[in-house]
Design an enzyme around this catalytic site. Sequence first.
Site, PDB file in Angstrom:
ATOM      1  N   HIS A 269      46.704  41.505  38.438  1.00  0.00           N
ATOM      2  CA  HIS A 269      47.734  42.536  38.598  1.00  0.00           C
ATOM      3  C   HIS A 269      48.310  42.984  37.247  1.00  0.00           C
ATOM      4  O   HIS A 269      48.957  44.031  37.177  1.00  0.00           O
ATOM      5  CB  HIS A 269      48.886  42.026  39.464  1.00  0.00           C
ATOM      6  CG  HIS A 269      48.694  42.200  40.943  1.00  0.00           C
ATOM      7  ND1 HIS A 269      48.420  43.410  41.528  1.00  0.00           N
ATOM      8  CD2 HIS A 269      48.780  41.307  41.966  1.00  0.00           C
ATOM      9  CE1 HIS A 269      48.338  43.262  42.855  1.00  0.00           C
ATOM     10  NE2 HIS A 269      48.549  41.989  43.143  1.00  0.00           N
TER      11      HIS A 269
ATOM     12  N   GLU B  79      46.472  46.448  45.387  1.00  0.00           N
ATOM     13  CA  GLU B  79      45.915  45.211  45.941  1.00  0.00           C
ATOM     14  C   GLU B  79      44.384  45.225  46.055  1.00  0.00           C
ATOM     15  O   GLU B  79      43.741  44.204  45.825  1.00  0.00           O
ATOM     16  CB  GLU B  79      46.554  44.887  47.286  1.00  0.00           C
ATOM     17  CG  GLU B  79      48.060  44.619  47.208  1.00  0.00           C
ATOM     18  CD  GLU B  79      48.452  43.448  46.309  1.00  0.00           C
ATOM     19  OE1 GLU B  79      47.588  42.605  45.990  1.00  0.00           O
ATOM     20  OE2 GLU B  79      49.630  43.381  45.912  1.00  0.00           O
TER      21      GLU B  79
ATOM     22  N   TYR C 184      44.081  45.170  50.870  1.00  0.00           N
ATOM     23  CA  TYR C 184      43.470  44.089  50.102  1.00  0.00           C
ATOM     24  C   TYR C 184      41.947  44.109  50.223  1.00  0.00           C
ATOM     25  O   TYR C 184      41.233  44.323  49.248  1.00  0.00           O
ATOM     26  CB  TYR C 184      43.978  42.727  50.602  1.00  0.00           C
ATOM     27  CG  TYR C 184      45.398  42.414  50.196  1.00  0.00           C
ATOM     28  CD1 TYR C 184      45.666  41.602  49.099  1.00  0.00           C
ATOM     29  CD2 TYR C 184      46.483  42.927  50.895  1.00  0.00           C
ATOM     30  CE1 TYR C 184      46.965  41.299  48.720  1.00  0.00           C
ATOM     31  CE2 TYR C 184      47.783  42.637  50.524  1.00  0.00           C
ATOM     32  CZ  TYR C 184      48.025  41.821  49.434  1.00  0.00           C
ATOM     33  OH  TYR C 184      49.301  41.537  49.062  1.00  0.00           O
TER      34      TYR C 184
ATOM     35  N   MET D  50      53.458  36.264  43.304  1.00  0.00           N
ATOM     36  CA  MET D  50      54.006  37.597  43.033  1.00  0.00           C
ATOM     37  C   MET D  50      53.850  37.850  41.544  1.00  0.00           C
ATOM     38  O   MET D  50      54.282  37.046  40.714  1.00  0.00           O
ATOM     39  CB  MET D  50      55.478  37.660  43.474  1.00  0.00           C
ATOM     40  CG  MET D  50      56.159  38.991  43.189  1.00  0.00           C
ATOM     41  SD  MET D  50      55.412  40.370  44.116  1.00  0.00           S
ATOM     42  CE  MET D  50      55.599  41.687  42.919  1.00  0.00           C
ATOM     43  N   GLU D  51      53.245  38.992  41.245  1.00  0.00           N
ATOM     44  CA  GLU D  51      52.790  39.309  39.893  1.00  0.00           C
ATOM     45  C   GLU D  51      53.896  39.778  38.957  1.00  0.00           C
ATOM     46  O   GLU D  51      53.701  40.733  38.205  1.00  0.00           O
ATOM     47  CB  GLU D  51      51.695  40.372  39.987  1.00  0.00           C
ATOM     48  CG  GLU D  51      52.146  41.760  40.505  1.00  0.00           C
ATOM     49  CD  GLU D  51      52.084  41.945  42.019  1.00  0.00           C
ATOM     50  OE1 GLU D  51      52.172  40.941  42.745  1.00  0.00           O
ATOM     51  OE2 GLU D  51      51.959  43.098  42.467  1.00  0.00           O
TER      52      GLU D  51
ATOM     53  N   HIS E  80      44.239  36.270  40.946  1.00  0.00           N
ATOM     54  CA  HIS E  80      44.763  37.465  41.620  1.00  0.00           C
ATOM     55  C   HIS E  80      46.026  37.979  40.919  1.00  0.00           C
ATOM     56  O   HIS E  80      46.096  39.155  40.527  1.00  0.00           O
ATOM     57  CB  HIS E  80      45.040  37.134  43.085  1.00  0.00           C
ATOM     58  CG  HIS E  80      45.610  38.276  43.866  1.00  0.00           C
ATOM     59  ND1 HIS E  80      44.827  39.095  44.656  1.00  0.00           N
ATOM     60  CD2 HIS E  80      46.872  38.757  43.985  1.00  0.00           C
ATOM     61  CE1 HIS E  80      45.588  40.021  45.212  1.00  0.00           C
ATOM     62  NE2 HIS E  80      46.842  39.839  44.827  1.00  0.00           N
ATOM     63  N   GLU E  81      46.990  37.113  40.747  1.00  0.00           N
ATOM     64  CA  GLU E  81      48.260  37.572  40.152  1.00  0.00           C
ATOM     65  C   GLU E  81      48.056  38.010  38.704  1.00  0.00           C
ATOM     66  O   GLU E  81      48.659  38.977  38.244  1.00  0.00           O
ATOM     67  CB  GLU E  81      49.343  36.493  40.263  1.00  0.00           C
ATOM     68  CG  GLU E  81      49.616  35.977  41.682  1.00  0.00           C
ATOM     69  CD  GLU E  81      49.796  37.059  42.748  1.00  0.00           C
ATOM     70  OE1 GLU E  81      50.201  38.187  42.398  1.00  0.00           O
ATOM     71  OE2 GLU E  81      49.512  36.772  43.929  1.00  0.00           O
TER      72      GLU E  81
HETATM   73  N1  BES Z   1      52.008  41.635  45.272  1.00  0.00           N
HETATM   74  C1  BES Z   1      51.569  40.725  46.251  1.00  0.00           C
HETATM   75  C2  BES Z   1      52.678  40.181  47.104  1.00  0.00           C
HETATM   76  C3  BES Z   1      53.451  41.226  47.888  1.00  0.00           C
HETATM   77  C4  BES Z   1      52.835  42.333  48.444  1.00  0.00           C
HETATM   78  C5  BES Z   1      54.802  41.069  48.056  1.00  0.00           C
HETATM   79  C6  BES Z   1      53.585  43.272  49.142  1.00  0.00           C
HETATM   80  C7  BES Z   1      55.551  42.000  48.751  1.00  0.00           C
HETATM   81  C8  BES Z   1      54.934  43.117  49.298  1.00  0.00           C
HETATM   82  C9  BES Z   1      50.808  39.561  45.625  1.00  0.00           C
HETATM   83  O1  BES Z   1      50.055  39.915  44.522  1.00  0.00           O
HETATM   84  C10 BES Z   1      49.836  39.074  46.649  1.00  0.00           C
HETATM   85  O2  BES Z   1      48.993  39.838  47.041  1.00  0.00           O
HETATM   86  N2  BES Z   1      49.942  37.825  47.042  1.00  0.00           N
HETATM   87  C11 BES Z   1      49.022  37.207  47.953  1.00  0.00           C
HETATM   88  C12 BES Z   1      47.992  36.505  47.147  1.00  0.00           C
HETATM   89  C13 BES Z   1      46.612  36.540  47.621  1.00  0.00           C
HETATM   90  C14 BES Z   1      46.067  37.793  48.181  1.00  0.00           C
HETATM   91  C15 BES Z   1      45.662  35.910  46.627  1.00  0.00           C
HETATM   92  C16 BES Z   1      49.806  36.221  48.790  1.00  0.00           C
HETATM   93  O3  BES Z   1      50.998  36.072  48.546  1.00  0.00           O
HETATM   94  O4  BES Z   1      49.265  35.616  49.690  1.00  0.00           O
HETATM   95 ZN    ZN Z   2      48.395  41.110  45.059  1.00  0.00          ZN
END
Ligand code: BES
Ligand code: ZN
Length: 618
Positions: free
Chosen positions: A315, A334, A397, A286-287, A311-312
């Site tokens: 963000h 995303e 994504y 989580m970013e 990824h993070e």
């Molecule tokens: N911001 C997201 C996590 C998120 C999205 C939390 C929507 C709550 C609601 C984070 O950047 C993310 O995308 N995490 C992915 C990482 C991956 C795509 C590299 C994860 O947690 O799997």
């Molecule tokens: Zn993300």
Amino acid sequence: MKKAILIACLLSAACQSSGTDSEEGEGQAIPADPHSFARPNEVRVSHVDLDLTLDFERSVALGSVRLELERAVHTAPLVVDTLGLAIAKVEGNDRRERSFQLGAESPGFGRPLTIQLEPTDREVTITYETTPGAESLQWLGPEQTAGGRYPFLFSQGQSILTRSWIPLQDTPGVRVTYEAKVRAPEPLVVVMSARQAGRSEDGSSLFRLEQPIPAYLIALACGELESRAISERCAVWAEPSMLAAAHAEFIDTERMIQSAEGLFGPYRWGRYDVIVLPPAFPFGGMENPLLTFLTPTVIAGDRSLTSLIAHELAHSWSGNLVTNATWSDFWLNEGFTVYFEQRIVEEVYGPERASMERKLDLDKLHDLVAGMEPWETVLHIDLQEKHPEDGFSSIPYDKGALFLRRLEEVVGRERLDAFLRSWFDSHAFQSVTTADFEAFLRRELLAEVSVDVFDVQEWLYEPGLPAQLPATSSDAFERVDRELSRWTSGVAASELSTEGWVTQQWLHFFAQLPPQLGSEKMEELDEAFGLTQTGNSEVLFSWLRLSIREGYARADERLETFLMTVGRRKFLQPLYEELAKTSLGLARARRIYADARERYHSVSRGSIDAVLKVDGPE
Ligand code: BES
Ligand code: ZN
């Protein structure tokens, strides 16, 4: 959480009240957000000042928050979002009490808190407590930590959970700066998504963030924590017993920051730290600004899963610097971030790894889209009368990243990079809609591009995957395919040449295996490659899912341990789904979940309750 889907436009007051031009304040109009009760075009919160005590005995945070206001409509009350908060009192500028009402509860969204302001009020102070079940917060007992001696707490704000620990305008269209003073029992350490600003005389930790951010990025963690530097501006935080492994795993982070800066412009947040949380953390990462929150399941020992850091980190531009204004614009966060992640990975680890990761994503996306409803596959997704969670899938994504990849194919990398950089520079610290981006894109990049080559309308607003998808191929995967066909034509697994295969190749191998292998073939693979015992969480996850599908009982024990310790939804949900496909499996899943549920964060519980059709105790 799925209960929330049934909401009619209960939040319609918010929908109607925003965006009325005559009532705009000095700032830009904030787009209507169906997922918040706030009316920021009338009274807007610009700064949040928290003063909280973390009570681990009762699993509550208590104290107050001071909200600084910008008032465009001087007769209007302040409306903030709350979810399960106990509000004790509200004071105005003069520290005298103001009257307030808590509106009706709307499941998943909470209750609007409406505060009557005096003409002179430039701020209000709300005294409150969270409830022990606060959806954002996860209070872990010592047994859920690596050290096993102290409790642990973390918050998860995205998408609309910050309102369960801070009463504020919980829409990504509103940006605030923040400061915080947090008390926790010795020897626990508090960290936040902000600059550390020392300690007060009473031993509280102080924090400050000068850059304006949306509410979902305010975050806190507290536990037995230590940090170790990776570079001058970058450190890793973890429980002491995890620190060395985490430090080694994330040693490339400074290189990633430099690569990202070369691509998207300066890193504007000062420090970039990461924190490894206990395995109950529901996401990969989580970013949270200045301090990415991470699952320990990315520590594979060989840095093979560090694209998650890329990824993070990405963000810090797409999402934190330029933010989706509503959850229908989530793909702007995303999709851009996945594309950037791939660009960073390409630079730091080379094009081969980047193309493998892209191919894995693309194959997965094709499979998923086939089983989705058309509305779910639109980039600019319609979430009226839905919860933001309902828009969470691979679409924002991976379809989002393909959108940029296709643009790159059409205009060339150099032009796309210059365009993206100017998008970030011109919208820094703003929240933006899909329409904002579309207008900028048409004007700055596509003026001379024919719709036959790039159809913006189709990409942004139509379901499914466009026909002109960017090509993806990987030599490393072709080598895997060759070994796989040798195996299926009778060569023993132990005879395959898999030396030097990286994680992504194994994941491709599993994805390509023919269906209905049966236990004997599974055992052959397991004996040749030690899969049930792997320490790589992604490989293990793929293998466990396959084991459920194939009824491979020798992985049962590992599966149960995994489900009991890991809270990452991306792993849990597909495993429970796979179990739920047979009646025996479903019974087993429900039995495991009965014990495991209380160890999961509310976002994971919400998803798995729906899979197993169980109603939580709350
Ligand atoms: N911001 C997201 C996590 C998120 C999205 C939390 C929507 C709550 C609601 C984070 O950047 C993310 O995308 N995490 C992915 C990482 C991956 C795509 C590299 C994860 O947690 O799997
Ligand atoms: Zn993300």
